[in-house]
Design a protein around this motif. Structure first.
Motif, PDB file in Angstrom:
ATOM      1  N   ALA A  88       0.818  -1.220   0.000  1.00 52.83           N
ATOM      2  CA  ALA A  88       0.000   0.000   0.000  1.00 52.83           C
ATOM      3  C   ALA A  88       0.849   1.266   0.000  1.00 52.83           C
ATOM      4  N   GLY A  89       2.168   1.109  -0.041  1.00 49.03           N
ATOM      5  CA  GLY A  89       3.026   2.275  -0.189  1.00 49.03           C
ATOM      6  C   GLY A  89       3.883   2.627   1.000  1.00 49.03           C
ATOM      7  N   ALA A  90       3.775   1.886   2.119  1.00 49.01           N
ATOM      8  CA  ALA A  90       4.644   2.171   3.260  1.00 49.01           C
ATOM      9  C   ALA A  90       6.102   1.937   2.871  1.00 49.01           C
ATOM     10  N   LEU A  91       6.993   2.794   3.334  1.00 43.61           N
ATOM     11  CA  LEU A  91       8.412   2.615   3.045  1.00 43.61           C
ATOM     12  C   LEU A  91       8.925   1.315   3.658  1.00 43.61           C
ATOM     13  N   ARG A  92       8.422   0.998   4.831  1.00 39.66           N
ATOM     14  CA  ARG A  92       8.805  -0.238   5.513  1.00 39.66           C
ATOM     15  C   ARG A  92       7.754  -0.529   6.574  1.00 39.66           C
ATOM     16  N   VAL A 108       6.556   6.041   7.058  1.00 35.98           N
ATOM     17  CA  VAL A 108       6.110   6.790   5.879  1.00 35.98           C
ATOM     18  C   VAL A 108       6.914   8.086   5.786  1.00 35.98           C
ATOM     19  N   GLU A 109       6.783   8.763   4.642  1.00 34.23           N
ATOM     20  CA  GLU A 109       7.584   9.961   4.389  1.00 34.23           C
ATOM     21  C   GLU A 109       7.176  11.138   5.271  1.00 34.23           C
ATOM     22  N   HIS A 148       1.783  11.456   3.274  1.00 29.39           N
ATOM     23  CA  HIS A 148       1.990  10.070   2.861  1.00 29.39           C
ATOM     24  C   HIS A 148       1.258   9.114   3.810  1.00 29.39           C
ATOM     25  N   ALA A 149       1.240   9.446   5.102  1.00 35.16           N
ATOM     26  CA  ALA A 149       0.508   8.624   6.070  1.00 35.16           C
ATOM     27  C   ALA A 149      -0.962   8.526   5.695  1.00 35.16           C
ATOM     28  N   GLU A 150      -1.549   9.659   5.333  1.00 36.79           N
ATOM     29  CA  GLU A 150      -2.967   9.652   4.955  1.00 36.79           C
ATOM     30  C   GLU A 150      -3.206   8.795   3.721  1.00 36.79           C
ATOM     31  N   LEU A 171      -3.727   3.988  12.629  1.00 37.88           N
ATOM     32  CA  LEU A 171      -3.539   5.216  13.401  1.00 37.88           C
ATOM     33  C   LEU A 171      -2.296   5.919  12.877  1.00 37.88           C
ATOM     34  N   ALA A 172      -2.363   7.222  12.701  1.00 38.01           N
ATOM     35  CA  ALA A 172      -1.188   8.001  12.301  1.00 38.01           C
ATOM     36  C   ALA A 172      -0.551   8.617  13.540  1.00 38.01           C
TER      37      ALA A 172
END
Length: 319
Positions: free
Chosen positions: A255-259, A273-274, A278-280, A295-296
């Motif tokens: 889904a796009g998470a860096l890790r 995330v960046e 990006h979190a959203e 949760l962010a």
């Protein structure tokens, strides 16, 4: 002067680096850890009692307490233990009503119980005016659990020994994370026991330091570089006990998470995330396509602190 009511908060944490050595004779493990406190806060509201009773209550409707009726509100709770330890150490004979608001996932590898203990120590120290400084509270906290001193400190810190030998990192550089809490918990002792079984017969060294590349990436808030050096030795044990974590981890990175990594002993997953935007984006994709709760949070966050202190005459001081 005694206080009538005090509210204190303390943060949950993520281990962005966690190396675990072989078991010691006492059953504990030497670790090399890099803690970061996150903006997910436990809260303790302490109200003065002039008798010696300690009465605990839980804020209703907490989404992280799956079974409120069986949530321990007696002597087994770390909040009770913290207040009682403070009284024994100082000779205080007063009591308190201690109302707990939980936001950090229970048994989720984020130190929620330790944050409760830290907030209780700070709240009761202010309520009863027992006068302990941060260093003294930290020593008491270490008797309650290895993660309590860090919940008192907050920010970012290297942890050695069993995690209680802390060296703070003076950084305000932000990192951003998405958390995926699980609907169940994993017992930390059970995860360590599984790790020992998985590594039986291996030659293991006692970890002595945190990888400097991890420290550098965190201090520079370089999310791309940090994503390449995140490590948690407890991951293999957590996945052995809860194999579905591997599936969710892969979905999160898809889904796009860096890790995506297991936080502490799990089962909470921490997604690097960046930035907040990006979190959203990652949260939206996970919600739409996978249907998982997220949760962010950001890091670092301050340690345990009093946010409201009310005198006996009703005068309030917000902090």
């Amino acid at each position: 002067m005694l206080k009538q009511r005090v509210i204190a908060t303390a943060p949950g944490k993520i281990n962005v680096y966690f190396r675990v050595g072989p078991p010691r004779e006492d059953g504990y493990h030497e670790v090399a850890s890099l803690y970061v406190a996150v903006s997910l806060l436990e809260q303790i509201e302490a109200t003065l009692r002039h008798d010696s009773e300690l009465q605990l209550s839980l804020e209703p409707g907490s989404t992280v307490v799956s079974d409120p009726e069986n949530f321990p509100l007696g002597e087994a709770n770390l909040v009770y233990k913290a207040a009682q330890l403070l009284r024994e150490h100082t000779g205080c004979t007063l009591g308190a009503n201690l109302h707990i608001t939980k936001r950090v996932p229970i048994a989720g590898g984020m130190g929620g119980g330790s944050a409760d203990a830290a907030a209780a120590l700070v709240a009761c120290n202010e309520l009863w005016q027992t006068g302990l400084d941060r260093e003294e509270l930290g020593r008491l906290g270490a008797r309650l659990g290895a993660d309590v001193p860090f919940a008192l400190m907050g920010g970012a810190a290297i942890g050695l020994g069993v995690g209680d030998q802390l060296a703070p990192l003076l950084t305000r550089a932000k990192t951003h994370w998405v958390l995926i809490p699980a609907s169940y918990g994993l017992s930390t002792p059970r995860v360590y026991a599984m790790l020992d079984r998985l590594r039986a017969g291996q030659e293991l060294e006692v970890p002595q330091e945190v990888d400097p590349e991890v420290i550098k990436a965190l201090m520079e808030s370089d999310a791309q570089a940090l994503s390449q050096v995140l490590i948690n030795d407890l991951t293999q044990a957590s996945l052995a006990l809860a194999p579905e974590l591997g599936t969710v981890r892969d979905l999160a990175e898809g889904a796009g998470a860096l890790r995506a990594m297991v936080s502490g002993s799990g089962p909470t997953l921490a997604l690097l995330v960046e930035d907040a935007e990006h979190a959203e984006q990652v949260m939206a994709q996970l919600g739409d396509e996978v249907g998982v709760a997220t949760l962010a949070v950001s890091a670092p966050a301050p340690g345990a602190r009093v946010v409201l202190s009310e005198d006996l005459d009703g005068a309030e001081e917000s902090r």
